[in-house]
Design a protein around this motif. Sequence first.
Motif, PDB file in Angstrom:
ATOM      1  N   PRO A 137      58.943  32.425  19.620  1.00 47.08           N
ATOM      2  CA  PRO A 137      58.536  33.312  18.525  1.00 47.08           C
ATOM      3  C   PRO A 137      59.241  34.658  18.674  1.00 47.08           C
ATOM      4  CG  PRO A 137      56.823  33.260  20.197  1.00 47.08           C
ATOM      5  CD  PRO A 137      57.889  32.289  20.650  1.00 47.08           C
ATOM      6  N   ILE A 138      60.465  34.727  18.169  1.00 45.67           N
ATOM      7  CA  ILE A 138      61.341  35.866  18.440  1.00 45.67           C
ATOM      8  C   ILE A 138      61.080  37.065  17.533  1.00 45.67           C
ATOM      9  CG2 ILE A 138      63.209  35.198  16.885  1.00 45.67           C
ATOM     10  CD1 ILE A 138      63.527  36.589  20.497  1.00 45.67           C
ATOM     11  N   GLY A 139      60.130  36.934  16.608  1.00 47.69           N
ATOM     12  CA  GLY A 139      59.805  38.083  15.771  1.00 47.69           C
ATOM     13  C   GLY A 139      59.485  37.707  14.341  1.00 47.69           C
ATOM     14  N   TRP A 140      59.640  38.671  13.453  1.00 50.05           N
ATOM     15  CA  TRP A 140      59.219  38.477  12.076  1.00 50.05           C
ATOM     16  C   TRP A 140      60.050  39.336  11.145  1.00 50.05           C
ATOM     17  CZ3 TRP A 140      55.439  42.188   9.643  1.00 50.05           C
ATOM     18  CH2 TRP A 140      55.320  43.362  10.399  1.00 50.05           C
ATOM     19  N   THR A 158      51.403  44.449  14.523  1.00 49.46           N
ATOM     20  CA  THR A 158      51.947  43.097  14.388  1.00 49.46           C
ATOM     21  C   THR A 158      53.104  42.903  15.357  1.00 49.46           C
ATOM     22  OG1 THR A 158      51.336  42.999  12.042  1.00 49.46           O
ATOM     23  CG2 THR A 158      53.013  41.453  12.802  1.00 49.46           C
ATOM     24  N   GLN A 159      53.985  43.885  15.446  1.00 48.02           N
ATOM     25  CA  GLN A 159      55.118  43.794  16.355  1.00 48.02           C
ATOM     26  C   GLN A 159      54.653  43.687  17.810  1.00 48.02           C
ATOM     27  OE1 GLN A 159      58.113  43.105  16.138  1.00 48.02           O
ATOM     28  NE2 GLN A 159      58.968  43.693  18.107  1.00 48.02           N
ATOM     29  N   TYR A 160      53.602  44.396  18.156  1.00 46.97           N
ATOM     30  CA  TYR A 160      53.088  44.320  19.529  1.00 46.97           C
ATOM     31  C   TYR A 160      52.695  42.888  19.885  1.00 46.97           C
ATOM     32  CZ  TYR A 160      50.148  44.954  23.633  1.00 46.97           C
ATOM     33  OH  TYR A 160      49.609  44.832  24.892  1.00 46.97           O
ATOM     34  N   SER A 161      52.073  42.179  18.942  1.00 50.24           N
ATOM     35  CA  SER A 161      51.631  40.815  19.220  1.00 50.24           C
ATOM     36  C   SER A 161      52.810  39.894  19.510  1.00 50.24           C
ATOM     37  CB  SER A 161      50.815  40.272  18.037  1.00 50.24           C
ATOM     38  OG  SER A 161      51.626  40.091  16.891  1.00 50.24           O
ATOM     39  N   TYR A 162      53.985  40.168  18.926  1.00 49.49           N
ATOM     40  CA  TYR A 162      55.189  39.388  19.214  1.00 49.49           C
ATOM     41  C   TYR A 162      55.849  39.845  20.510  1.00 49.49           C
ATOM     42  CZ  TYR A 162      55.241  37.164  14.602  1.00 49.49           C
ATOM     43  OH  TYR A 162      54.930  36.412  13.500  1.00 49.49           O
ATOM     44  N   GLN A 163      55.962  41.153  20.659  1.00 48.39           N
ATOM     45  CA  GLN A 163      56.745  41.694  21.769  1.00 48.39           C
ATOM     46  C   GLN A 163      56.050  41.511  23.111  1.00 48.39           C
ATOM     47  OE1 GLN A 163      58.751  45.293  20.508  1.00 48.39           O
ATOM     48  NE2 GLN A 163      58.946  45.993  22.616  1.00 48.39           N
ATOM     49  N   GLY A 193      55.719  53.068  23.070  1.00 50.99           N
ATOM     50  CA  GLY A 193      55.230  52.142  22.062  1.00 50.99           C
ATOM     51  C   GLY A 193      54.306  51.069  22.599  1.00 50.99           C
ATOM     52  N   MET A 194      54.759  50.353  23.616  1.00 50.10           N
ATOM     53  CA  MET A 194      53.963  49.248  24.149  1.00 50.10           C
ATOM     54  C   MET A 194      52.645  49.734  24.737  1.00 50.10           C
ATOM     55  SD  MET A 194      55.436  46.391  23.464  1.00 50.10           S
ATOM     56  CE  MET A 194      54.731  45.185  24.605  1.00 50.10           C
ATOM     57  N   SER A 195      52.671  50.843  25.463  1.00 50.91           N
ATOM     58  CA  SER A 195      51.437  51.350  26.078  1.00 50.91           C
ATOM     59  C   SER A 195      50.469  51.878  25.021  1.00 50.91           C
ATOM     60  CB  SER A 195      51.761  52.442  27.096  1.00 50.91           C
ATOM     61  OG  SER A 195      52.441  53.527  26.483  1.00 50.91           O
ATOM     62  N   THR A 196      50.990  52.567  24.010  1.00 50.53           N
ATOM     63  CA  THR A 196      50.120  53.100  22.954  1.00 50.53           C
ATOM     64  C   THR A 196      49.456  51.989  22.169  1.00 50.53           C
ATOM     65  OG1 THR A 196      51.452  55.115  22.717  1.00 50.53           O
ATOM     66  CG2 THR A 196      50.045  54.509  20.859  1.00 50.53           C
ATOM     67  N   LEU A 197      50.233  50.987  21.786  1.00 54.80           N
ATOM     68  CA  LEU A 197      49.676  49.892  20.986  1.00 54.80           C
ATOM     69  C   LEU A 197      48.736  49.023  21.810  1.00 54.80           C
ATOM     70  CD1 LEU A 197      50.256  49.381  17.946  1.00 54.80           C
ATOM     71  CD2 LEU A 197      51.858  50.938  19.057  1.00 54.80           C
ATOM     72  N   LYS A 198      48.991  48.895  23.095  1.00 53.42           N
ATOM     73  CA  LYS A 198      48.105  48.120  23.963  1.00 53.42           C
ATOM     74  C   LYS A 198      46.714  48.729  23.997  1.00 53.42           C
ATOM     75  CE  LYS A 198      47.512  46.630  28.776  1.00 53.42           C
ATOM     76  NZ  LYS A 198      48.091  46.661  30.143  1.00 53.42           N
TER      77      LYS A 198
END
Length: 238
Positions: A137-140, A158-163, A193-198
């Motif tokens: 699942p490489i993205g959207w 949504t991007q966080y769920s993929y990444q 980004g990743m830490s904030t969205l987590k």
Amino acid sequence: MASGVCFQVDVHSVTQSSPSTGISFTHSLPGGSEVLRITGSVSPDDRSDSSSINSTKCEALKDVHISARLMEDFLDLANDNTNKDLETCGVLGAFLKDKTFYVTNLIIPKQEATSSSCQALNEEQIFTIQHEQSLFPIGWIHTHPSQSCFMSSVDLHTQYSYQVMVPEAIAIVMAPTDKSRRFGIFRLSESAGMSTLKDCKEKGFHPHQETTDGSPLYVECCNVYINQNLRLEVCDLR
């Protein structure tokens, strides 16, 4: 569009087992064939020389190849919704070979949409297709039919769920009415980004606090290449 229609776009085929290594990075462009890396300042009709590519500083990510037809074919499939000011979304599936992801599948799920949002339905159908074809699942990809090219707070989640599953996962935003840029290929920044969205538990559209060091929540991908010889299989489940 008939329900549950799968078809293969007429693009030069690359088999799943052995993409041509000699042409993996080549895309035919006006004035000649040369390497094309997608960046924020480049459109599918623009050319980029090797010097500018070499000067681009990328994170330690695997390369991602997309079909030369992917974005325009998706816009064609989304055209009816775009004319009604409704978003359209699709899911990207890829196989991995020689440390490179090749995006060969575009799945258009059943979905509900507004002018600023799009929600996939029956996601188990997507998972089934990806599992049966051993796809990552490489993205959207999704449209902003009447907005500019950017990532909204909902898009970021949504991007966080993929990444979080695949670090190389990408988010392609198509903005056909944005005169400054028609598309962008984005990912969450690794630190901010990743830490904030987590840690964010908010739902719907909402502001995110500025990062302590001022770094952005999302950035433009620098590891995505157009590949003219990559097949594209489209499965429209609507």
